[in-house]
Design an enzyme around this catalytic site. Structure first.
Site, mmCIF file in Angstrom:
data_model
loop_
_atom_site.group_PDB
_atom_site.id
_atom_site.type_symbol
_atom_site.label_atom_id
_atom_site.label_comp_id
_atom_site.label_asym_id
_atom_site.label_seq_id
_atom_site.Cartn_x
_atom_site.Cartn_y
_atom_site.Cartn_z
ATOM 1 C CG ASP A 52 -1.990 1.024 1.190
ATOM 2 O OD1 ASP A 52 -2.059 1.753 0.197
ATOM 3 O OD2 ASP A 52 -2.766 1.082 2.152
ATOM 4 C CG ASP A 88 -6.125 -4.857 2.137
ATOM 5 O OD1 ASP A 88 -5.807 -4.322 3.225
ATOM 6 O OD2 ASP A 88 -6.633 -4.200 1.193
#
Length: 392
Positions: free
Chosen positions: A105, A280
């Site tokens: 990320d 996720d």
């Protein structure tokens, strides 16, 4: 019935990123993407390893639960131990002893979660480190540079995520800033040498017009995959699902679609039905550390006193030893005594269940039976675990 989808490329080279759509069932999709560190079957749930570790589990245990890929975080690894240090030590895969695919990320979520410690400007975001108070800058270019140093298989553009509800003018400002940062991220990625792929992130909050504008603009820029960000951040489930249903058809069918930060098993089933490929969330690990197990019978709170004298395992038919080989009474004791082993076992149970759920989803799509699988799964959750027989 399940139908074969278009192949992006026949046989990927070892260092290429490619996505193949293998089957569809309604809007649900079964596929796989190839990276330099292996294949990832989709739909996929990615365990969150924010600081280069899935909390409480060894990499071998994470892999044994069925995980193909894990997620790590640019912002946190930038602060500690530092991307340059990780690169000097051989990259993130070697550093954390995970030789399989890794998605990173970009740090965009921290723009929301650490809103009291940052200042957003057109050029970059300035953070006051939550560790030592030092001032650090994160720009789209620096975010890509960090992910390149880490050696990410899938890197994410830097974006701005807002908590919902938010005024439309703020949603539009953040969406347009994220688009500008997407263009800069793409240019920076073209100079990267160690990243396998770059995903763009659709923003726009709960506004359909802004979301579609974002999706179309990102498609025009061109990315290896596309994420839907800024959901599961305060809005009701029906708003999240409506947004997914509006955005997913506007994204290229030949690229993976990633719903960031989701979620609960029911949210995953609903999002897969709307065309999402990747997920996720910290819920399996966080809830495991706090005594909650996810099972095919639904969530089970091991803090509850009813488990104190229960000799049954969580699921006697599970392939996961943590779910099969320990009594509920023992797990209850560990949780009440705040023993480390309780958190480890329940986190393992949760990781294994999520991977079992995703494997069931993939098989159901391939067989053309996803709707029946979803209904049966939800029915088992609704019945609960009170009367389930050991071994069922």
């Amino acid at each position: 019935m399940a139908q074969s989808g278009p192949a992006i490329s026949p046989a990927p080279t070892p260092d290429a990123f490619s996505f193949r759509l293998l089957a569809t069932d309604g809007d649900a999709r079964r596929g796989e993407f190839a990276t330099a560190h292996g294949l990832v079957a989709t739909p996929v749930f990615m365990p969150v390893g924010t600081q280069a570790t899935v909390k409480g589990l060894t990499p071998g245990t994470v892999r044994a639960t069925g995980a193909d890929i894990v997620l790590a975080n640019t912002y946190h690894l930038m602060l500690r131990p530092g991307a340059e240090r990780v690169a000097a030590l051989g990259g993130l895969h070697r550093f954390m002893n995970w030789p399989h695919p890794i998605l990173t990320d970009s740090g965009g979520f921290q723009l929301m979660s650490l809103s009291q410690l940052r200042k957003v400007e057109d050029d970059c975001v300035t953070f006051r480190s939550h560790i030592d108070g030092a001032m650090v800058e994160l720009s789209p270019e620096r975010a890509v540079e960090i992910q390149n140093l880490l050696g990410s298989d899938v890197a994410m553009q830097l974006d701005e995520c807002l908590r919902l509800p938010a005024p439309r003018r703020e949603l539009e400002r953040a969406m347009r800033l994220s688009l500008a940062w997407a263009e800069r991220s793409k240019r920076a990625f073209e100079r990267a040498t160690r990243c396998g792929a770059l995903f763009g992130i659709v923003q726009g909050g709960d506004d359909p017009q802004l979301r579609l504008e974002s999706a179309r603009a990102l498609t025009a820029i061109g990315f290896h995959g596309y994420a839907i960000g800024g959901l599961a951040v305060g809005e009701p489930q029906e708003v999240m699902l409506r947004t997914i249903a509006e955005v997913a058809p506007a994204l290229p069918a030949d690229r993976p679609r990633y719903l960031m930060g989701v979620g609960m098993p029911d949210d995953i089933l609903a999002a897969v039905a709307r065309g999402i490929d990747m997920f996720d969330c910290v819920l399996p690990t966080r809830n495991g550390r706090h005594g909650l197990a996810f099972t095919r019978f639904g969530p089970i709170n091991l803090k509850n006193a009813r488990h104190a004298d229960d000799p049954r395992p969580l699921d006697g038919a599970s392939a996961c030893p943590a779910a099969r080989d320990y009594s509920r009474a023992y797990l209850h004791h560990l949780v009440k005594a705040n023993e480390m082993l309780g958190a480890i076992l329940l986190t393992t149970v949760n990781m294994a269940y999520y991977q079992e759920l995703m494997a069931g989803i993939r098989a159901a799509i391939a067989a053309g039976g996803f709707a029946d699988f979803s209904a049966q799964t939800r029915d088992a959750w609704a019945r609960g675990d009170i009367t389930c027989a050991q071994g069922n």
